[in-house]
Design a protein around this motif. Structure first.
Motif, PDB file in Angstrom:
ATOM      1  N   CYS A  41       0.725  -1.238   0.010  1.00  9.96           N
ATOM      2  CA  CYS A  41      -0.070  -0.159  -0.024  1.00  9.96           C
ATOM      3  C   CYS A  41       0.703   1.462   0.312  1.00  9.96           C
ATOM      4  O   CYS A  41       1.923   1.569   0.778  1.00  9.96           O
ATOM      5  N   GLU A  42       0.680   2.178  -1.068  1.00  6.16           N
ATOM      6  CA  GLU A  42       1.263   3.495  -1.137  1.00  6.16           C
ATOM      7  C   GLU A  42       1.033   4.428   0.214  1.00  6.16           C
ATOM      8  O   GLU A  42       2.132   5.228   0.411  1.00  6.16           O
ATOM      9  N   PHE A  43      -0.150   4.174   0.815  1.00  6.47           N
ATOM     10  CA  PHE A  43      -0.390   5.059   1.848  1.00  6.47           C
ATOM     11  C   PHE A  43       0.220   4.609   3.262  1.00  6.47           C
ATOM     12  O   PHE A  43       0.573   5.261   4.151  1.00  6.47           O
ATOM     13  N   CYS A  44       0.024   3.325   3.495  1.00  7.90           N
ATOM     14  CA  CYS A  44       0.634   2.890   4.847  1.00  7.90           C
ATOM     15  C   CYS A  44       1.509   1.709   4.906  1.00  7.90           C
ATOM     16  O   CYS A  44       1.953   1.468   6.087  1.00  7.90           O
ATOM     17  N   GLY A  45       1.764   1.219   3.512  1.00  6.28           N
ATOM     18  CA  GLY A  45       2.689   0.057   3.680  1.00  6.28           C
ATOM     19  C   GLY A  45       2.241  -1.403   3.861  1.00  6.28           C
ATOM     20  O   GLY A  45       2.910  -2.422   4.148  1.00  6.28           O
ATOM     21  N   ALA A  46       1.122  -1.462   4.294  1.00 11.37           N
ATOM     22  CA  ALA A  46       0.366  -2.772   4.391  1.00 11.37           C
ATOM     23  C   ALA A  46       0.282  -3.462   3.006  1.00 11.37           C
ATOM     24  O   ALA A  46       0.268  -2.989   1.931  1.00 11.37           O
ATOM     25  N   PRO A  47       0.028  -4.674   3.294  1.00  8.40           N
ATOM     26  CA  PRO A  47      -0.411  -5.712   1.857  1.00  8.40           C
ATOM     27  C   PRO A  47      -1.490  -5.101   1.182  1.00  8.40           C
ATOM     28  O   PRO A  47      -2.485  -4.700   1.675  1.00  8.40           O
ATOM     29  N   GLY A  48      -1.354  -4.937   0.085  1.00  8.22           N
ATOM     30  CA  GLY A  48      -2.427  -4.237  -1.087  1.00  8.22           C
ATOM     31  C   GLY A  48      -2.169  -4.738  -2.508  1.00  8.22           C
ATOM     32  O   GLY A  48      -1.572  -5.867  -2.727  1.00  8.22           O
ATOM     33  N   GLY A  49      -2.968  -3.906  -3.446  1.00 10.71           N
ATOM     34  CA  GLY A  49      -2.956  -4.584  -4.731  1.00 10.71           C
ATOM     35  C   GLY A  49      -3.005  -3.269  -5.419  1.00 10.71           C
ATOM     36  O   GLY A  49      -3.714  -2.273  -4.871  1.00 10.71           O
ATOM     37  N   VAL A  50      -2.862  -3.272  -6.763  1.00 10.92           N
ATOM     38  CA  VAL A  50      -3.253  -2.184  -7.621  1.00 10.92           C
ATOM     39  C   VAL A  50      -4.858  -2.090  -7.923  1.00 10.92           C
ATOM     40  O   VAL A  50      -5.539  -2.992  -8.258  1.00 10.92           O
ATOM     41  N   ARG A  51      -5.356  -0.794  -7.642  1.00 14.11           N
ATOM     42  CA  ARG A  51      -6.827  -0.443  -7.641  1.00 14.11           C
ATOM     43  C   ARG A  51      -6.905   0.736  -8.321  1.00 14.11           C
ATOM     44  O   ARG A  51      -5.982   1.732  -8.208  1.00 14.11           O
ATOM     45  N   THR A  52      -7.931   1.143  -8.903  1.00 15.45           N
ATOM     46  CA  THR A  52      -8.519   2.324  -9.393  1.00 15.45           C
ATOM     47  C   THR A  52      -9.571   2.654  -8.277  1.00 15.45           C
ATOM     48  O   THR A  52     -10.147   2.225  -7.427  1.00 15.45           O
ATOM     49  N   ARG A  53      -9.698   4.230  -8.236  1.00 17.49           N
ATOM     50  CA  ARG A  53     -10.621   4.557  -7.325  1.00 17.49           C
ATOM     51  C   ARG A  53     -12.108   3.848  -7.570  1.00 17.49           C
ATOM     52  O   ARG A  53     -12.452   3.954  -8.756  1.00 17.49           O
ATOM     53  N   ASN A  54     -12.689   3.818  -6.549  1.00 16.15           N
ATOM     54  CA  ASN A  54     -13.920   2.828  -6.529  1.00 16.15           C
ATOM     55  C   ASN A  54     -13.842   1.845  -7.376  1.00 16.15           C
ATOM     56  O   ASN A  54     -14.928   1.190  -7.812  1.00 16.15           O
TER      57      ASN A  54
END
Length: 87
Positions: A41-54
């Motif tokens: 995650c670009e915001f908090c560093g947690a695991p995430g994935g590539v997404r678009t708004r909504n």
């Protein structure tokens, strides 16, 4: 030597120059870093994935965890000059 560093399509893009034996090792490191960037995650560093708004097709892509994705989609957070900001 680092020649370019940017974000594109939700992931980090790194371009470097090296010669000789260092070239293969450097390519492996760059590939690992780029792969990790689309899972963090670009915001908090947690695991995430590539997404678009909504999660709508098209539009700006960011790598975000579920919690930050909801806040980004609701226009509650953003990144300005590399710093996460509340709206």
């Amino acid at each position: 030597m680092l020649t370019s560093l940017k974000e594109k399509l939700g992931g980090l893009r790194v371009q470097v120059e090296a010669e000789g034996a260092d070239r293969s090792a450097l390519r492996a490191v760059v590939a690992a870093v780029e792969a990790e960037s689309v899972r963090t995650c670009e915001f908090c560093g947690a695991p995430g994935g590539v997404r678009t708004r909504n999660d709508e097709p098209g539009g700006w892509r960011m790598t975000a965890c579920t919690a930050c994705h909801h806040r980004w989609s609701a226009h509650q957070i953003m990144i300005v000059r590399g710093v996460v900001r509340e709206r």
